[in-house]
Design an enzyme around this catalytic site. Structure first.
Site, PDB file in Angstrom:
ATOM      1  N   ARG A  15      49.692  -3.881  16.377  1.00 48.49           N
ATOM      2  CA  ARG A  15      50.273  -3.011  15.347  1.00 48.49           C
ATOM      3  C   ARG A  15      49.271  -2.288  14.450  1.00 48.49           C
ATOM      4  NH1 ARG A  15      55.230  -5.195  12.082  1.00 48.49           N
ATOM      5  NH2 ARG A  15      53.698  -6.625  11.239  1.00 48.49           N
ATOM      6  N   ASP A  16      47.974  -2.504  14.618  1.00 48.37           N
ATOM      7  CA  ASP A  16      47.005  -1.776  13.799  1.00 48.37           C
ATOM      8  C   ASP A  16      45.752  -1.440  14.607  1.00 48.37           C
ATOM      9  OD1 ASP A  16      46.130  -0.483  11.479  1.00 48.37           O
ATOM     10  OD2 ASP A  16      45.210  -2.289  10.661  1.00 48.37           O
ATOM     11  N   LEU A  17      45.958  -1.017  15.858  1.00 51.14           N
ATOM     12  CA  LEU A  17      44.819  -0.594  16.669  1.00 51.14           C
ATOM     13  C   LEU A  17      44.268   0.711  16.122  1.00 51.14           C
ATOM     14  CD1 LEU A  17      46.075  -1.325  20.282  1.00 51.14           C
ATOM     15  CD2 LEU A  17      44.345  -2.582  18.987  1.00 51.14           C
ATOM     16  N   ASN A  21      38.803  -1.174  14.470  1.00 46.43           N
ATOM     17  CA  ASN A  21      39.135  -2.524  14.913  1.00 46.43           C
ATOM     18  C   ASN A  21      38.668  -2.806  16.338  1.00 46.43           C
ATOM     19  OD1 ASN A  21      40.270  -3.276  12.507  1.00 46.43           O
ATOM     20  ND2 ASN A  21      42.354  -2.808  13.114  1.00 46.43           N
ATOM     21  N   THR A  60      47.761   1.441   9.955  1.00 42.82           N
ATOM     22  CA  THR A  60      47.001   2.570   9.450  1.00 42.82           C
ATOM     23  C   THR A  60      47.705   3.834   9.917  1.00 42.82           C
ATOM     24  OG1 THR A  60      45.005   1.226   9.593  1.00 42.82           O
ATOM     25  CG2 THR A  60      44.711   3.608   9.352  1.00 42.82           C
TER      26      THR A  60
END
Length: 178
Positions: A15-17, A21, A60
């Site tokens: 959910r935040d690739l 990261n 993001t």
């Protein structure tokens, strides 16, 4: 892609690739000078824990899939596929796909409209619009379009199939830009 595919196999959606990261680290294996690692599973979601529960808008924004922006959206491995497509575009072009982010009069409302409503132009067209002078690999436009389909059901079902489809594309010569 392999790390995200392993997470999907375990029923986890990151959910935040985003590029921040994904890092290169020194490998501990013989014959591999480096390894790619995916970091920050802090907002990851276990799909088995709440397969029908709606998601919250976390992540993001520049890398979030439309269902993450929508309070009624449901996350799936396709949510990460969206981000993988955007990351691949950025890795190939050194540019963020979203044109609204380049505009001096950028607003969050304009950005969300581009993500949710405006036509998603082919990657090669967007690359040229953003000043990228080189052609993208043959087949990248079709691969990218499937990654960023607004309907999650039209995306690759997970990172494994997404990566499997990308590898032959990356081995192709670039298309001639006209």
């Amino acid at each position: 892609g392999h790390a995200v595919a392993a997470a999907h196999q375990a029923g986890i959606v990151h959910r935040d690739l985003k590029p921040e990261n994904v890092i290169l680290a020194e490998s501990q294996r013989t014959g591999a000078p480096f390894v790619v690692k995916v970091l920050d599973f802090g907002i990851a979601k276990f799909l088995q824990d709440s397969p029908t529960k709606l998601t919250q808008g976390v992540g993001t924004p520049f890398w979030m899939a439309p269902e993450q922006i929508d309070d009624h959206g449901r996350v799936s491995p396709g949510t990460d596929v969206w981000a993988l497509g955007l990351i691949a575009f950025t890795l190939l072009t050194a540019r963020c796909y979203w044109k609204s982010l380049q505009a001096p009069e950028n607003t969050i409302a304009r950005f969300y409209r581009e993500v949710s409503v405006d036509p998603i132009v082919p990657a090669s067209v967007r690359a040229r619009e953003l000043g990228y002078a080189y052609p993208l690999p043959a087949g990248f436009d079709a691969w990218f379009a499937r990654c960023v389909a607004r309907d999650p059901a039209e995306r690759f079902p997970g990172a494994g199939p997404c990566l499997a489809a990308l590898m032959p594309v990356l081995s192709q010569p670039a298309e001639t830009v006209t």
